[in-house]
Design an enzyme around this catalytic site. Structure first.
Site, PDB file in Angstrom:
ATOM      1  CD  GLU A 157      -2.116   2.351  -3.581  1.00 38.55           C
ATOM      2  OE1 GLU A 157      -3.301   2.610  -3.833  1.00 38.55           O
ATOM      3  OE2 GLU A 157      -1.654   2.364  -2.419  1.00 38.55           O
ATOM      4  CG  ASP A 167      -1.907   1.086   1.282  1.00 37.08           C
ATOM      5  OD1 ASP A 167      -2.741   1.148   0.366  1.00 37.08           O
ATOM      6  OD2 ASP A 167      -1.862   1.897   2.233  1.00 37.08           O
TER       7      ASP A 167
END
Length: 541
Positions: free
Chosen positions: A271, A202
């Site tokens: 990401e 993330d």
């Protein structure tokens, strides 16, 4: 299933949002045993791996992206034993398991933060990013939170501000502290030892900040609708030069890769969200010593033009070198693609065409649960929202709840997701006719189209390993080749409601597509693409 060190190259990864996948204990919230129970369904799709969104211990202010224990399962999702059972079931079905790692920040309920905020001189005092107020008491600089407002929150115990790039209950860890980095890597290894096959990272470009806390400059030009830009959120008004994508990130990613290299057959997908995301994707994946692959938000915008797709692909190809991309057109943070790219006219065949486009691009692929059903964005009222992002920006932005509603397994109460009378988010009535059981019985359904093309893809190395070369694009039409060794495939797509005719300067032999796919045809050296159709053909010498 590919059984080699680079299995992840060209792999298709199915994202499972556990809260909304399947509720095995009927408390209204999906759980790990629910994922295990539906493992055969995932395997029959023809994907290579699953990505599990966070299931760690958390107060759930941001639904698991606010971790309070990196090494345990939150009770609403089950136990560590349930996780081990999930791993075993996945591997028995030939599926790899990738789990989310939310390393940039923790929950403010994490014991590390609870210790850090107590004083300036305890052993966790500099595990987070603390800064004094300006002489007038205002925040240390102009950095902004993605969720709106200043990225600084006052703490009365320390009489200082702490940094939070997201919710104020998600304080950022201080990656400039070696103890933080060492401990974070220990938590990653905890899951490697339990048999995970990789990690989705993330906010992988947020880990480090500028230690001088310099102000971000204003953007010279703000174009609404470009990557990540919404004029209702002041975050879009800055060039984020100092609060993320810092050069120190590289050394951390190299340490992380060195750890994964001790566990063969594992992988990472990062990401990347920033104004120069394609450049960062290349930088983070080049050299075989950092991330294995990255994905950006470049295909998660409202721009569904084939010209945008071609520009994005050619830009990353030009700068990628030996790096590797991962592409997605939907996930748990954006409006469902059937609605976002469907515009005024969304139909099953349009979902199928976008699927063929995505699965034919060079790189690895992430599919978000429900895309294989062609689910539209769920429609929710304000009082049904639970996402703090959506609540903060309503009504201009309705948040992320609409793409997170429960998976419809049957056309029945709660969509067969749960026997509970109340699910954590309501099931959209429009999803029920699109349920798995409904589509299983319809050989022309979106679900069968996904299965058919995923299995066809496995039979054609060109679509997994091949180079890509674009031949034609306009707003709604795209044509390109994928070439591997001495074999090439030609792919043409029509995402419009009008028939399109292409005249490629190639000798083509059509590939017979499965029944569920909306096929165009070849005629007199022309490629005929009826509304919402595709052509896949062999390129002959």
């Amino acid at each position: 299933m590919k059984n080699k060190l680079d299995w992840w190259r060209g792999a298709v990864i199915y994202q499972v949002y556990p809260r909304s996948f399947y509720d095995a204990n009927n408390d209204g919230i999906g759980d790990l045993p629910g994922v295990t129970e539906k493992m055969e369904y995932i395997a029959t799709l023809g994907v290579d791996a699953i990505w599990l969104s966070p299931f760690f211990t958390s107060p759930m202010k941001d639904f698991g992206y606010d971790v309070s224990d990196y090494c345990d399962v939150d009770p609403i999702f089950g136990t560590l034993d349930d996780f081990d059972a999930l791993i075993t079931a996945a591997h028995q079905h030939g599926l790899k398991v990738i789990i989310d790692q939310v390393l940039n920040h923790t929950s403010d309920k994490h014991p590390w933060f609870e210790a850090s905020r107590q004083s300036h001189d305890n052993d966790k005092s500099d595990w987070y990013i603390w800064a004094d107020a300006k002489p007038d008491g205002t925040v240390p600089n102009n950095w902004l939170s993605v969720f709106g407002g200043p990225a600084w929150q006052w703490d009365s115990r320390r009489k200082q501000y702490y940094l939070h790039n997201f919710l104020d209950s998600q304080p950022d860890l201080n990656f400039h502290n070696p103890d933080v980095v060492n401990t974070i890597l220990d938590t990653v290894e905890f899951w490697l030892k339990r048999g995970v096959d990789g990690f989705r990272l993330d906010t992988s470009n947020y880990f480090f900040h500028d230690t001088e806390l310099r102000d971000n400059p204003a953007k010279e030009e703000i174009v609404e609708g470009s990557i990540g830009v919404r004029l209702d959120n002041p975050y879009a008004y800055q060039q984020h030069l100092y609060d993320k994508s810092r050069p120190e990130n590289i050394a951390f990613l190299q340490r992380l890769r060195a750890l994964l290299d001790q566990y063969p057959n594992t992988t990472t997908v990062g990401e990347v969200g920033c104004d120069f995301s394609l450049k960062t994707m290349a930088q983070y994946t080049q050299g075989n010593d950092k991330l294995h692959m990255c994905y950006s938000f470049d295909l998660l915008t409202h721009d569904a033009s084939m010209t945008h797709i071609r520009h994005t692909m050619e830009t990353i190809e030009a700068g990628l070198g030996d790096g590797w991309p991962c592409w997605s057109i939907g996930n748990h943070d954006v409006e469902r693609v059937a609605t976002r790219w469907g515009a005024e006219h969304s139909c099953a065949n349009k979902s199928k065409v976008f699927m063929v486009m995505l699965l034919s691009l060079r790189g690895s692929i992430c599919l978000y649960q429900g895309e294989e059903l062609g689910l539209p964005e769920a429609e929710l009222e304000y009082d049904q929202l639970v996402d703090p992002y959506g609540i903060n920006f309503w009504p201009e932005f309705k948040g992320r709840d609409g793409c997170r509603t429960p998976m419809p397994w049957s056309n029945s109460s709660a969509g067969g997701f749960s026997q509970s009378k109340q699910t954590w988010l309501p099931v959209d009535e429009r999803h029920l006719p699109l349920a798995v059981t409904e589509q299983e019985g319809d050989r022309s359904s979106v679900l069968h189209a996904y299965r058919d093309f995923l299995h066809l893809r496995h039979a054609h190395p060109e679509l997994i390993h091949g180079d890509i070369a674009f031949l034609y694009d306009d707003e709604t039409t795209l044509a390109f080749t994928r070439s591997h060794q001495d074999s090439s495939l030609y792919i043409a797509l029509n995402t419009s409601g009008q028939t399109k005719i292409l005249i490629p300067e190639l000798n083509l032999s059509p590939l017979l597509l499965p029944q569920a796919l909306p096929a165009g045809y070849l005629k007199n050296q022309q490629v005929i693409l009826p509304p919402y159709s595709v052509v896949v053909a062999h390129v002959l010498p």
